[in-house]
Design an enzyme around this catalytic site. Structure first.
Site, short mmCIF file in Angstrom:
data_model
loop_
_atom_site.label_atom_id
_atom_site.label_comp_id
_atom_site.label_asym_id
_atom_site.label_seq_id
_atom_site.Cartn_x
_atom_site.Cartn_y
_atom_site.Cartn_z
N SER A 1 0.83 -1.21 0.00
CA SER A 1 0.00 0.00 0.00
C SER A 1 0.86 1.26 0.00
O SER A 1 1.95 1.29 0.59
CB SER A 1 -0.86 -0.01 1.26
OG SER A 1 -1.42 1.25 1.48
N TYR B 1 -1.96 -0.18 10.20
CA TYR B 1 -2.16 -0.77 8.86
C TYR B 1 -0.89 -0.63 8.03
O TYR B 1 -0.40 -1.61 7.44
CB TYR B 1 -3.34 -0.06 8.17
CG TYR B 1 -3.48 -0.41 6.70
CD1 TYR B 1 -3.78 -1.71 6.30
CD2 TYR B 1 -3.33 0.56 5.72
CE1 TYR B 1 -3.92 -2.04 4.95
CE2 TYR B 1 -3.46 0.25 4.37
CZ TYR B 1 -3.76 -1.05 4.00
OH TYR B 1 -3.89 -1.36 2.66
P1 NAD Z 1 -11.32 -5.81 0.37
O1 NAD Z 1 -11.55 -5.72 1.84
O2 NAD Z 1 -12.47 -5.50 -0.53
O3 NAD Z 1 -10.75 -7.24 0.00
C1 NAD Z 1 -10.00 -8.02 0.88
C2 NAD Z 1 -10.60 -9.40 0.91
O4 NAD Z 1 -9.79 -10.21 1.76
C3 NAD Z 1 -12.01 -9.44 1.46
O5 NAD Z 1 -12.90 -10.09 0.57
C4 NAD Z 1 -11.88 -10.19 2.78
O6 NAD Z 1 -13.03 -10.97 3.09
C5 NAD Z 1 -10.65 -11.04 2.52
N1 NAD Z 1 -9.97 -11.39 3.76
C6 NAD Z 1 -9.62 -10.56 4.77
N2 NAD Z 1 -9.08 -11.25 5.77
C7 NAD Z 1 -9.05 -12.55 5.38
C8 NAD Z 1 -8.60 -13.74 5.99
N3 NAD Z 1 -8.09 -13.73 7.22
N4 NAD Z 1 -8.70 -14.89 5.29
C9 NAD Z 1 -9.24 -14.91 4.05
N5 NAD Z 1 -9.71 -13.80 3.43
C10 NAD Z 1 -9.62 -12.64 4.09
O7 NAD Z 1 -10.09 -4.85 0.07
P2 NAD Z 1 -9.50 -4.29 -1.32
O8 NAD Z 1 -9.75 -2.85 -1.33
O9 NAD Z 1 -9.94 -5.14 -2.44
O10 NAD Z 1 -7.94 -4.50 -1.04
C11 NAD Z 1 -7.24 -5.65 -1.48
C12 NAD Z 1 -5.80 -5.54 -1.02
O11 NAD Z 1 -5.21 -4.36 -1.56
C13 NAD Z 1 -5.61 -5.47 0.49
O12 NAD Z 1 -4.44 -6.17 0.82
C14 NAD Z 1 -5.42 -3.98 0.74
O13 NAD Z 1 -4.68 -3.75 1.91
C15 NAD Z 1 -4.65 -3.59 -0.50
N6 NAD Z 1 -4.80 -2.16 -0.84
C16 NAD Z 1 -6.01 -1.67 -1.24
C17 NAD Z 1 -6.13 -0.32 -1.55
C18 NAD Z 1 -7.43 0.27 -2.01
O14 NAD Z 1 -7.48 1.49 -2.25
N7 NAD Z 1 -8.51 -0.50 -2.16
C19 NAD Z 1 -5.01 0.52 -1.46
C20 NAD Z 1 -3.80 -0.01 -1.04
C21 NAD Z 1 -3.70 -1.36 -0.75
#
Ligand code: NAD
Length: 330
Positions: free
Chosen positions: A136, A161
């Protein structure tokens, strides 16, 4: 047909990624525990969308398997690796979000650090050599130098985070070093578009504006974000996957952003225009853990991955609003 494990494949980014991977010919195992960080029904709907995508595109249903379980459960995870023997892993599952991590740091450490270690241990045990990890932009903290480049100093995270994402990058490097797992750590810059998480500002503000409720407006509106459209992120992930598969002893960190900044005030104005409604602002102080600005230097990703994001913010917002209205019948 090669098999890939996508952890967090029912989430916002993961569900778009699964669709792209089907298209590219992969059998996708989506490891997701559908937790209640936000409404799990949204995640079920995302997974259902993925199944519909297969049907709509005349692709076979056996390209998609949902493995409903927790990456913190090593017995479950090992079983999945043993059963499907993936060629590669894209590890997205995490607790995301800066502010909630300040309330529940232990949860973030458990999933984002211990869970990531479990994924890496399974990769080691089952000889998986290709890995893409979701990091991130928050690792940059309040970096004063802009735009943020991958070799900038990132040892002063300002939220739990961010600290867990930095720890994830370090663990990925350790497993790369010890077990020759080719790895790309991708620092995503605020991702938006259809299916965006409901806790993220663009989605949350859209909902509040549509409901005629005030939006929480932190600070004086000058904080800036490098908003990245989902299609550009997916393109970058797939390019990173190709990169880890096409060489020896590879480990790199890449920024995936648009390399443009939008202020909070501009973001709200763009939403107002797209929705043709005025937002009511609830003025609040800046939040601890929130950074002043994110701004990606993407020259390394351009050179090494041929990554070239193309979606202008107004265009991306129009697509998001179109999706939002369709999904919510507004
Ligand atoms: P999201 O919450 O929509 O997706 C994450 C998924 O992981 C969810 O479906 C959740 O149920 C699953 N999950 C969480 N803990 C779990 C566990 N213990 N076991 C199995 N599944 C689990 O988030 P997103 O926005 O799609 O983000 C995806 C990744 O990208 C994450 O790692 C997030 O930190 C990273 N990220 C996202 C953004 C953004 O702007 N969306 C920015 C930087 C980094």
């Amino acid at each position: 047909m090669d098999t890939i494990i996508v952890t967090g494949g029912a989430g916002f980014i993961g569900s778009h990624l699964c669709e792209r991977l089907f298209y590219d010919g992969w059998r996708v195992i989506n490891v997701d525990n559908f937790n209640d960080f936000y409404d799990p029904l949204i995640k079920r709907r995302n997974a259902a969308d993925c199944k519909e995508f297969l049907v709509r595109n005349g692709l076979s249903g056996d390209k998609y398997i949902v493995a409903d379980g927790d990456i913190c459960d090593m017995i479950f995870l090992r079983d999945i690796f043993k059963k499907f023997l993936p060629l590669a892993v894209i590890h997205l599952a995490a607790y995301a979000g800066v502010r909630p991590s300040i309330q529940r740091p232990e949860l973030y450490v458990q999933v984002n650090i211990n869970g990531t270690t479990n994924v890496l241990e399974c990769m080691k045990e089952f000889g998986v050599k290709y890995h893409v990890f979701a990091s991130s932009s928050s690792v940059y903290g309040n970096n004063l130098k802009v735009p943020f480049a991958e070799d900038d100093f990132v040892d002063k995270p300002i939220s739990p985070y961010a600290a867990t994402k930095k720890a994830g990058e370090l663990l990925c490097h350790t497993y790369h070093h010890l077990y020759d797992i080719n790895t790309a750590c991708l620092r995503f810059f605020t991702v938006y578009g259809p299916r965006q998480r409901p806790d993220l500002a663009i989605h949350k503000f859209t909902q509040l504006i549509m409901e005629g409720k005030p939006i929480p407006f932190y600070g004086n509106g000058t904080t800036q974000r490098d908003y990245t459209y989902i299609d550009d992120i997916i393109d970058g992930i797939v390019r990173a996957l190709d990169w880890v598969r096409n060489g020896e002893k590879r480990y790199e960190i890449f920024n995936l952003g648009e390399s443009k900044t939008i202020s909070l005030s501009e973001m709200v104005n763009t939403l107002e225009t797209a929705l043709n409604r005025k937002a009511e602002l609830e003025m609040l102080p800046s939040q601890p853990g929130d950074v002043e600005r994110t701004y990606a230097d993407i020259s390394k990703s351009k050179i090494m991955l041929d990554y070239n994001p193309t979606t202008e913010f107004t265009e991306g917002i129009a697509k998001f609003i179109k999706w939002y209205r369709r999904r919510n019948y507004r």
